[in-house]
Enzyme design. Sequence first.
Site, PDB file in Angstrom:
ATOM      1  N   PHE A 111      48.144  28.330  40.248  1.00  0.00           N
ATOM      2  CA  PHE A 111      48.614  28.412  41.635  1.00  0.00           C
ATOM      3  C   PHE A 111      48.272  27.146  42.393  1.00  0.00           C
ATOM      4  CE2 PHE A 111      50.186  32.688  42.843  1.00  0.00           C
ATOM      5  CZ  PHE A 111      50.249  33.215  41.562  1.00  0.00           C
ATOM      6  N   SER A 127      39.916  30.009  51.803  1.00  0.00           N
ATOM      7  CA  SER A 127      40.657  28.964  51.077  1.00  0.00           C
ATOM      8  C   SER A 127      41.628  29.582  50.073  1.00  0.00           C
ATOM      9  CB  SER A 127      39.637  28.089  50.327  1.00  0.00           C
ATOM     10  OG  SER A 127      40.273  27.091  49.544  1.00  0.00           O
ATOM     11  N   TYR A 185      34.466  29.505  31.933  1.00  0.00           N
ATOM     12  CA  TYR A 185      35.415  30.120  32.879  1.00  0.00           C
ATOM     13  C   TYR A 185      36.092  31.330  32.232  1.00  0.00           C
ATOM     14  CZ  TYR A 185      39.232  30.230  36.348  1.00  0.00           C
ATOM     15  OH  TYR A 185      40.117  30.594  37.330  1.00  0.00           O
ATOM     16  N   VAL A 245      28.235  35.070  47.034  1.00  0.00           N
ATOM     17  CA  VAL A 245      28.517  36.354  46.372  1.00  0.00           C
ATOM     18  C   VAL A 245      27.505  36.697  45.278  1.00  0.00           C
ATOM     19  CG1 VAL A 245      30.989  36.354  46.890  1.00  0.00           C
ATOM     20  CG2 VAL A 245      30.177  35.276  44.766  1.00  0.00           C
TER      21      VAL A 245
HETATM   22  P1  NAD Z   1      39.635  27.829  46.088  1.00  0.00           P
HETATM   23  O1  NAD Z   1      38.680  26.828  45.569  1.00  0.00           O
HETATM   24  O2  NAD Z   1      40.694  27.418  47.043  1.00  0.00           O
HETATM   25  O3  NAD Z   1      38.854  29.062  46.727  1.00  0.00           O
HETATM   26  C1  NAD Z   1      37.693  29.579  46.151  1.00  0.00           C
HETATM   27  C2  NAD Z   1      36.730  29.889  47.275  1.00  0.00           C
HETATM   28  O4  NAD Z   1      35.551  30.497  46.704  1.00  0.00           O
HETATM   29  C3  NAD Z   1      36.260  28.641  48.045  1.00  0.00           C
HETATM   30  O5  NAD Z   1      36.489  28.792  49.420  1.00  0.00           O
HETATM   31  C4  NAD Z   1      34.772  28.564  47.722  1.00  0.00           C
HETATM   32  O6  NAD Z   1      33.991  28.051  48.799  1.00  0.00           O
HETATM   33  C5  NAD Z   1      34.440  30.023  47.441  1.00  0.00           C
HETATM   34  N1  NAD Z   1      33.203  30.192  46.661  1.00  0.00           N
HETATM   35  C6  NAD Z   1      32.806  29.482  45.596  1.00  0.00           C
HETATM   36  N2  NAD Z   1      31.588  29.908  45.201  1.00  0.00           N
HETATM   37  C7  NAD Z   1      31.221  30.909  46.048  1.00  0.00           C
HETATM   38  C8  NAD Z   1      30.074  31.731  46.165  1.00  0.00           C
HETATM   39  N3  NAD Z   1      29.042  31.620  45.310  1.00  0.00           N
HETATM   40  N4  NAD Z   1      30.038  32.656  47.149  1.00  0.00           N
HETATM   41  C9  NAD Z   1      31.073  32.779  48.016  1.00  0.00           C
HETATM   42  N5  NAD Z   1      32.176  32.015  47.961  1.00  0.00           N
HETATM   43  C10 NAD Z   1      32.254  31.094  46.983  1.00  0.00           C
HETATM   44  O7  NAD Z   1      40.292  28.466  44.778  1.00  0.00           O
HETATM   45  P2  NAD Z   1      41.533  29.438  44.560  1.00  0.00           P
HETATM   46  O8  NAD Z   1      42.474  28.711  43.702  1.00  0.00           O
HETATM   47  O9  NAD Z   1      41.972  30.065  45.805  1.00  0.00           O
HETATM   48  O10 NAD Z   1      40.836  30.533  43.622  1.00  0.00           O
HETATM   49  C11 NAD Z   1      40.607  31.858  44.026  1.00  0.00           C
HETATM   50  C12 NAD Z   1      40.315  32.673  42.772  1.00  0.00           C
HETATM   51  O11 NAD Z   1      41.463  32.667  41.929  1.00  0.00           O
HETATM   52  C13 NAD Z   1      39.170  32.143  41.923  1.00  0.00           C
HETATM   53  O12 NAD Z   1      38.420  33.227  41.413  1.00  0.00           O
HETATM   54  C14 NAD Z   1      39.878  31.429  40.791  1.00  0.00           C
HETATM   55  O13 NAD Z   1      39.089  31.380  39.612  1.00  0.00           O
HETATM   56  C15 NAD Z   1      41.094  32.303  40.632  1.00  0.00           C
HETATM   57  N6  NAD Z   1      42.217  31.653  39.988  1.00  0.00           N
HETATM   58  C16 NAD Z   1      42.822  30.565  40.567  1.00  0.00           C
HETATM   59  C17 NAD Z   1      43.894  29.981  39.928  1.00  0.00           C
HETATM   60  C18 NAD Z   1      44.620  28.790  40.507  1.00  0.00           C
HETATM   61  O14 NAD Z   1      45.474  28.235  39.817  1.00  0.00           O
HETATM   62  N7  NAD Z   1      44.346  28.366  41.717  1.00  0.00           N
HETATM   63  C19 NAD Z   1      44.347  30.470  38.692  1.00  0.00           C
HETATM   64  C20 NAD Z   1      43.707  31.575  38.144  1.00  0.00           C
HETATM   65  C21 NAD Z   1      42.649  32.148  38.800  1.00  0.00           C
END
Ligand code: NAD
Length: 256
Positions: free
Chosen positions: A195, A15, A162, A61
Amino acid sequence: MQISSARAVVTGGVSGLGFAVAKRLVENGGKVALFDVNDDKGAAAVTELGDANARYFKTDVTDEASVAANVAAAKAFLGGLNVAVNCAGILGAGRVLGREGAMPLAQFRTTVLVNLVGSFNVAKACAELMQHNEAGDDGERGVIVNTASVAAYEGQIGQAAYSASKGGVVGMTLPMARELARFGIRVMTIAPGVFWTPMVDGMPDNVRTSLEATIPYPARLGKPAEFADLVAYILGNTYLNGETIRLDGATRLAPK
Ligand code: NAD
């Protein structure tokens, strides 16, 4: 490292940012093992990427034994292991003192467990196997890329858990890089701004528009492909090590 030679574990790889990374690696000749807990998205991701170059490994994880076993299985599927990209994460939003009372400790703990402890868990399991790789240019044996957030630096109201988890990811980057240097394993972290991914998809339009207006340039949400660009650049530039890079259009999050 050439992207075409990447044999990568990508957590959260079905994702958002993780999937964009997986896609970039596969499109350029790499192979990926997607570690996630979302079976439906895992199946869809493998269909899109092709089962010769991508496989889904149901993996929480935070589970030490399962991560160790699946990292070994991933190495067998990939025909090697030289990249780990930690993208699995949860928001865990909530106030320290909300209307319903204080935040349950379990909520804080789970957020730190997935985002910080999970990243460490995958990094150490992958490094354990990477240390045995044949050394490439400059003695390189592997690259670990973690995902923090700009909330590591200026967390908003409701982001105490967070921000603590992401601050921990930033904090472990340098000591991990220093320690793994002797094996030729680099450790880098990316701190994204906001993002456009399923994590923020639920945001009402007016909230998104006002958020975008606060981003200096470009005044829009980041694209997952831009995150993948930076991961690809980190893999290719051996001199990048032990640092966190903000990727945020000069965003500085306001208190709320
Ligand atoms: P997303 O929700 O699309 O993807 C996160 C994925 O992590 C999901 O597929 C979910 O099933 C998986 N996940 C959750 N818990 C889990 C576990 N215990 N074991 C394995 N997989 C697990 O989110 P994203 O926006 O793609 O985020 C990816 C990373 O980027 C995250 O660490 C998030 O904190 C970070 N991030 C995102 C943004 C943003 O704006 N989207 C900004 C800063 C940081």
